[in-house]
Design a protein around this motif. Structure first.
Motif, PDB file in Angstrom:
ATOM      1  N   ILE A 164       0.844  -1.195   0.000  1.00  0.00           N
ATOM      2  CA  ILE A 164       0.000   0.000   0.000  1.00  0.00           C
ATOM      3  C   ILE A 164       0.881   1.247   0.000  1.00  0.00           C
ATOM      4  CG2 ILE A 164      -1.651   1.330   1.360  1.00  0.00           C
ATOM      5  CD1 ILE A 164      -2.778  -1.315   2.382  1.00  0.00           C
ATOM      6  N   GLY A 165       0.530   2.183  -0.872  1.00  0.00           N
ATOM      7  CA  GLY A 165       1.293   3.422  -0.987  1.00  0.00           C
ATOM      8  C   GLY A 165       2.457   3.357  -1.950  1.00  0.00           C
ATOM      9  N   GLY A 166       2.727   2.163  -2.471  1.00  0.00           N
ATOM     10  CA  GLY A 166       3.837   1.998  -3.387  1.00  0.00           C
ATOM     11  C   GLY A 166       3.489   2.417  -4.810  1.00  0.00           C
ATOM     12  N   SER A 167       4.442   2.187  -5.705  1.00  0.00           N
ATOM     13  CA  SER A 167       4.286   2.588  -7.097  1.00  0.00           C
ATOM     14  C   SER A 167       4.643   1.445  -8.039  1.00  0.00           C
ATOM     15  CB  SER A 167       5.194   3.789  -7.414  1.00  0.00           C
ATOM     16  OG  SER A 167       4.846   4.911  -6.636  1.00  0.00           O
ATOM     17  N   ASN A 226       0.932   5.581  -8.746  1.00  0.00           N
ATOM     18  CA  ASN A 226       1.479   5.968  -7.447  1.00  0.00           C
ATOM     19  C   ASN A 226       0.419   5.861  -6.366  1.00  0.00           C
ATOM     20  OD1 ASN A 226       3.923   6.666  -8.758  1.00  0.00           O
ATOM     21  ND2 ASN A 226       3.207   8.744  -9.116  1.00  0.00           N
ATOM     22  N   SER A 227       0.864   5.862  -5.135  1.00  0.00           N
ATOM     23  CA  SER A 227      -0.056   5.821  -3.983  1.00  0.00           C
ATOM     24  C   SER A 227      -1.075   4.704  -4.137  1.00  0.00           C
ATOM     25  CB  SER A 227      -0.768   7.171  -3.823  1.00  0.00           C
ATOM     26  OG  SER A 227       0.163   8.216  -3.668  1.00  0.00           O
ATOM     27  N   LEU A 228      -0.588   3.529  -4.444  1.00  0.00           N
ATOM     28  CA  LEU A 228      -1.478   2.406  -4.737  1.00  0.00           C
ATOM     29  C   LEU A 228      -2.256   1.963  -3.512  1.00  0.00           C
ATOM     30  CD1 LEU A 228       0.867   0.531  -7.190  1.00  0.00           C
ATOM     31  CD2 LEU A 228      -1.486   1.232  -7.694  1.00  0.00           C
ATOM     32  N   LYS A 229      -3.487   1.549  -3.771  1.00  0.00           N
ATOM     33  CA  LYS A 229      -4.416   1.111  -2.733  1.00  0.00           C
ATOM     34  C   LYS A 229      -4.828  -0.337  -3.002  1.00  0.00           C
ATOM     35  CE  LYS A 229      -6.427   5.773  -2.637  1.00  0.00           C
ATOM     36  NZ  LYS A 229      -7.696   6.549  -2.782  1.00  0.00           N
ATOM     37  N   SER A 268      -1.056  -5.203   2.058  1.00  0.00           N
ATOM     38  CA  SER A 268      -0.533  -4.554   3.250  1.00  0.00           C
ATOM     39  C   SER A 268       0.566  -5.401   3.868  1.00  0.00           C
ATOM     40  CB  SER A 268      -1.654  -4.338   4.258  1.00  0.00           C
ATOM     41  OG  SER A 268      -2.290  -5.566   4.558  1.00  0.00           O
ATOM     42  N   ASP A 292      -6.917  -1.062  -5.996  1.00  0.00           N
ATOM     43  CA  ASP A 292      -6.296  -1.006  -7.317  1.00  0.00           C
ATOM     44  C   ASP A 292      -5.890  -2.395  -7.819  1.00  0.00           C
ATOM     45  OD1 ASP A 292      -4.636   1.975  -6.249  1.00  0.00           O
ATOM     46  OD2 ASP A 292      -6.383   1.848  -7.562  1.00  0.00           O
ATOM     47  N   ARG A 337      -3.431  10.140  -8.991  1.00  0.00           N
ATOM     48  CA  ARG A 337      -2.476   9.095  -8.574  1.00  0.00           C
ATOM     49  C   ARG A 337      -1.828   8.400  -9.761  1.00  0.00           C
ATOM     50  NH1 ARG A 337      -4.300   4.712  -6.058  1.00  0.00           N
ATOM     51  NH2 ARG A 337      -6.400   4.792  -6.964  1.00  0.00           N
TER      52      ARG A 337
END
Length: 120
Positions: free
Chosen positions: A14-17, A79-82, A120, A85, A62
């Motif tokens: 989470i939050g990665g790219s 970016n800012s992957l959830k 996560s 996604d 994003r």
């Protein structure tokens, strides 16, 4: 028959790219779609022949779609992957439209898909 090929998928926190790439033809409007398990394929982003872009509301701010006409490639920077996604991402090309289109039926050529998993 035009063949599109995606690359760059994988597992990310989470939050990665991640950056997805697709080999395509410069004359096409190009798009990216994704499909999560048990859900319909959905529009993610598109870029017209002239470089105009459009995004789904869920990824706006994003994700960035781009293309290199000289190399006949297109990219999707994520970016800012959830976790939402997560899915199989497909590159698509339209031989009929040079402007922005968003429906899967507006696209004529598809890649085989690449898996993106956000955990996560």
């Amino acid at each position: 028959q035009v063949q599109l090929a995606e690359s760059g998928g994988g597992l990310v926190q989470i939050g990665g790219s991640l950056r997805l790439s697709c080999g395509t033809a410069s004359s096409y409007t190009m798009g990216w779609f994704r499909q999560a398990p048990g859900k319909d394929r959905e529009f993610v982003a598109a870029i017209s022949q002239s470089g105009i872009t459009a995004y789904a509301d869920s990824v706006k701010g994003r994700f960035t779609i781009s293309r290199d006409k000289a190399k006949n490639t297109g990219d999707l920077q994520m970016n800012s992957l959830k976790p939402e996604d997560t899915g199989v991402y497909y590159c698509a090309g339209s031989a009929r439209y040079i402007t922005i289109v968003r429906r899967a039926t507006d696209f004529d050529y598809w890649g085989q898909g690449t898996q993106v998993t956000v955990s996560s």
